[in-house]
Design a protein around this motif. Structure first.
Motif, PDB file in Angstrom:
ATOM      1  N   VAL A 284      -1.409  25.055   1.151  1.00  0.00           N
ATOM      2  CA  VAL A 284      -2.254  24.809  -0.025  1.00  0.00           C
ATOM      3  C   VAL A 284      -3.002  26.108  -0.322  1.00  0.00           C
ATOM      4  N   LEU A 285      -2.740  26.667  -1.487  1.00  0.00           N
ATOM      5  CA  LEU A 285      -3.430  27.897  -1.897  1.00  0.00           C
ATOM      6  C   LEU A 285      -4.587  27.507  -2.801  1.00  0.00           C
ATOM      7  N   PHE A 286      -5.730  28.136  -2.585  1.00  0.00           N
ATOM      8  CA  PHE A 286      -6.860  27.889  -3.474  1.00  0.00           C
ATOM      9  C   PHE A 286      -7.361  29.227  -4.024  1.00  0.00           C
ATOM     10  N   PHE A 287      -7.232  29.404  -5.329  1.00  0.00           N
ATOM     11  CA  PHE A 287      -7.698  30.632  -5.972  1.00  0.00           C
ATOM     12  C   PHE A 287      -9.169  30.475  -6.349  1.00  0.00           C
TER      13      PHE A 287
ATOM     14  N   THR B 262      -7.163  42.834  -9.648  1.00  0.00           N
ATOM     15  CA  THR B 262      -5.972  42.833 -10.504  1.00  0.00           C
ATOM     16  C   THR B 262      -4.979  41.816  -9.941  1.00  0.00           C
ATOM     17  N   ALA B 263      -4.030  41.429 -10.775  1.00  0.00           N
ATOM     18  CA  ALA B 263      -3.034  40.439 -10.329  1.00  0.00           C
ATOM     19  C   ALA B 263      -2.288  40.958  -9.098  1.00  0.00           C
ATOM     20  N   ASP B 264      -2.008  42.267  -9.064  1.00  0.00           N
ATOM     21  CA  ASP B 264      -1.284  42.831  -7.914  1.00  0.00           C
ATOM     22  C   ASP B 264      -2.135  42.806  -6.650  1.00  0.00           C
ATOM     23  N   GLU B 265      -3.410  43.119  -6.826  1.00  0.00           N
ATOM     24  CA  GLU B 265      -4.311  43.094  -5.651  1.00  0.00           C
ATOM     25  C   GLU B 265      -4.382  41.677  -5.087  1.00  0.00           C
ATOM     26  N   ILE B 266      -4.461  40.713  -5.972  1.00  0.00           N
ATOM     27  CA  ILE B 266      -4.553  39.318  -5.519  1.00  0.00           C
ATOM     28  C   ILE B 266      -3.260  38.902  -4.816  1.00  0.00           C
TER      29      ILE B 266
ATOM     30  N   LYS C 150      -3.661  30.984 -11.437  1.00  0.00           N
ATOM     31  CA  LYS C 150      -2.641  30.241 -10.679  1.00  0.00           C
ATOM     32  C   LYS C 150      -1.238  30.558 -11.196  1.00  0.00           C
ATOM     33  N   GLY C 151      -1.073  30.413 -12.510  1.00  0.00           N
ATOM     34  CA  GLY C 151       0.251  30.624 -13.114  1.00  0.00           C
ATOM     35  C   GLY C 151       0.737  32.053 -12.905  1.00  0.00           C
ATOM     36  N   THR C 152      -0.173  33.003 -13.041  1.00  0.00           N
ATOM     37  CA  THR C 152       0.184  34.418 -12.899  1.00  0.00           C
ATOM     38  C   THR C 152       0.686  34.687 -11.476  1.00  0.00           C
ATOM     39  N   GLN C 153      -0.009  34.149 -10.486  1.00  0.00           N
ATOM     40  CA  GLN C 153       0.402  34.381  -9.097  1.00  0.00           C
ATOM     41  C   GLN C 153       1.674  33.594  -8.769  1.00  0.00           C
ATOM     42  N   CYS C 154       1.813  32.424  -9.376  1.00  0.00           N
ATOM     43  CA  CYS C 154       3.026  31.632  -9.119  1.00  0.00           C
ATOM     44  C   CYS C 154       4.278  32.403  -9.537  1.00  0.00           C
ATOM     45  N   GLU C 155       4.175  33.104 -10.662  1.00  0.00           N
ATOM     46  CA  GLU C 155       5.339  33.894 -11.111  1.00  0.00           C
ATOM     47  C   GLU C 155       5.729  34.912 -10.049  1.00  0.00           C
ATOM     48  N   LYS C 156       4.736  35.518  -9.442  1.00  0.00           N
ATOM     49  CA  LYS C 156       5.013  36.529  -8.416  1.00  0.00           C
ATOM     50  C   LYS C 156       5.595  35.891  -7.152  1.00  0.00           C
ATOM     51  N   ILE C 157       5.102  34.727  -6.824  1.00  0.00           N
ATOM     52  CA  ILE C 157       5.620  34.038  -5.625  1.00  0.00           C
ATOM     53  C   ILE C 157       7.088  33.654  -5.855  1.00  0.00           C
ATOM     54  N   VAL C 158       7.368  33.193  -7.066  1.00  0.00           N
ATOM     55  CA  VAL C 158       8.752  32.821  -7.406  1.00  0.00           C
ATOM     56  C   VAL C 158       9.669  34.040  -7.257  1.00  0.00           C
ATOM     57  N   GLU C 159       9.225  35.173  -7.830  1.00  0.00           N
ATOM     58  CA  GLU C 159      10.037  36.400  -7.773  1.00  0.00           C
ATOM     59  C   GLU C 159      10.284  36.849  -6.335  1.00  0.00           C
ATOM     60  N   ASN C 160       9.256  36.752  -5.517  1.00  0.00           N
ATOM     61  CA  ASN C 160       9.339  37.318  -4.171  1.00  0.00           C
ATOM     62  C   ASN C 160       9.840  36.359  -3.114  1.00  0.00           C
ATOM     63  N   PHE C 161       9.633  35.072  -3.317  1.00  0.00           N
ATOM     64  CA  PHE C 161       9.961  34.144  -2.232  1.00  0.00           C
ATOM     65  C   PHE C 161      10.872  32.989  -2.657  1.00  0.00           C
TER      66      PHE C 161
END
Ligand SMILES: Nc1ncnc2c1ncn2[C@@H]1O[C@H](COP(=O)(O)OP(=O)(O)O)[C@@H](O)[C@H]1O
Ligand SMILES: Nc1ccn([C@@H]2O[C@H](COP(=O)(O)OP(=O)(O)O)[C@@H](O)[C@H]2O)c(=O)n1
Length: 378
Positions: free
Chosen positions: A161-164, A222-226, A68-79
């Motif tokens: 609502v995102l569910f990993f 991988t985090a990027d694929e996700i 969750k945290g890893t993807q949140c960082e990417k969402i913050v950067e991109n959106f």
């Protein structure tokens, strides 16, 4: 964004709670659970809780270590979201030595869920003090109780609502490798956390699934694929938001209030007045093109919408073989076009997805700069 920093660890794993004597523990526990239940919920009105902003809320669900945290960082950067991790906010309470810190620490060590009112209060405080209106609330709601408390205390609802979704063994592996020194990242606590997650998460997931808000992401890869699964969810909402804030267009009246700023809501309300005027507007522009000067006055009254119609029609007429006498755009019309709807036009020209409807294609074709420089469609 609150960082998951290893520096938390020494404080989190301290034995501070064990130094409290029994009676103090009991008093703390009482205060911990009672203080919030007697609180009157703050109304989630504009101008109070969100300072007039309409929040765009994303809940991020998933088991411990699902990423969750890893993807949140990417969402913050991109959106451009503000990331609020429920776990981080609770850990910050522990290191800040607040009156509930010791109880929170004990709860986290046991892998249990901290009383919802505590977590919601922390989240709400962060939202209130943020200048952003787009929030990623990570690790929340972890239970139906969490969800209900959030609704009660904020009167807000998530937009996404995102569910990993991640297999248990993968989650265990990731948590054990996380290496942030967290007190709960050990095999015993992980097993407890997973059990609690399994029993409490499903009702929350089902609740949002029924309401069409749930996006399940396969959290293996991988985090990027996700993130490539996550990206379209937000990209679609971003475009949706741009469309709903469009200053004109056939679907202009179907605005979604929760994605609009107060200024945009103001536009939308005004917009709903426009359809009855469209016919008049077009007729006026046509007659203006035919040389009826008095209609200049009508044009200036209807401001930007009529301005756009004017621009389109004068362009069409100037291109036609009929060779009507076309007048230049009145300065008042250009002024309102440049000032009143400038923001929205600029947003549209940056829209990554080409919209095939005629009204915005006008601006894709001519661009805001051309209009601004006076070398646009006229
Ligand atoms: N797709 C992935 N593949 C492998 N490891 C990952 C992946 N995503 C995250 N991780 C790692 O797994 C651990 C847990 O990720 P994290 O984002 O902290 O999960 P959560 O916030 O759901 O507990 C971290 O050490 C992180 O670097
Ligand atoms: N809504 C929440 C979120 C976290 N927590 C507590 O905080 C701990 C860590 O949560 P986290 O979200 O930081 O960790 P992960 O589950 O993502 O690994 C949980 O195990 C719970 O004890 C809670 O009580 N309520």
């Amino acid at each position: 964004m609150w960082k998951r920093v290893a520096s938390f660890s020494s404080l989190i794993s301290s034995k501070r709670s064990s130094t409290l004597n029994q009676s103090m523990q009991a008093a703390y526990a009482f205060k911990f659970f009672e203080s919030f239940t007697t609180e009157t919920p703050t109304q989630g009105k504009d101008g109070m809780f969100f300072k007039g902003k309409t929040p765009f809320i994303t809940f991020v669900l998933g088991g411990p270590g699902s990423g969750k945290g890893t993807q949140c960082e990417k969402i913050v950067e991109n959106f451009g979201f503000t990331h609020l991790s429920a776990g981080d906010l609770l850990r910050r309470e522990i290191i800040s030595n607040t009156e509930y810190g010791a109880n929170i620490l004990d709860t986290i060590k046991e892998g249990k869920i901290v009383p919802s009112e505590v977590t919601v209060k922390l989240i709400r405080k962060e939202m209130e003090s943020s200048d952003n209106y787009k929030f990623l609330i990570d690790g929340f709601p972890r239970s139906e109780e969490n969800r209900i408390a959030f609704e009660r205390f904020t009167e807000a609802d998530p937009d996404i609502v995102l569910f990993f979704d991640c297999p248990e063994e993968e989650m265990v592996k990731r948590v054990l490798n996380r290496n942030q020194g967290r007190v709960d990242d050990n095999i015993d606590t992980i097993r407890k956390r997973l059990k609690i997650f399994e029993s409490l998460n499903l009702p929350v997931v089902n609740y949002y699934s029924k309401r069409g808000k749930l996006y399940t992401i396969n959290a293996v890869g991988t985090a990027d694929e996700i993130f490539e699964q996550v990206r379209p969810v937000f990209a679609a909402h971003e475009v949706d938001e741009m469309r709903s804030s469009r200053p004109f267009g056939p679907d202009a009246v179907h605005f979604r209030p929760f994605t609009l700023s107060p200024r945009q809501v103001h536009f939308s309300r005004r917009r709903s007045l426009f359809p009855p005027f469209d016919a008049l507007c077009l007729a006026a522009v046509t007659r203006q093109a035919l040389g009826r000067r008095w209609l200049d006055l009508v044009l200036s009254l209807f401001r930007w919408r009529i301005s756009v119609c004017y621009l389109v029609f004068t362009k069409m007429l100037s291109m036609s073989k009929l060779r009507y006498r076309i007048k230049p755009v009145p300065p008042s019309v250009l002024f309102t076009l440049l000032t009143d709807s400038g923001n929205n036009i600029d947003r549209m020209s940056r829209c990554p997805i080409q919209d095939n409807r005629s009204d915005s294609s006008i601006f894709f074709e001519y661009g805001w700069n051309n209009l601004g420089s006076g070398s646009g469609p006229i």
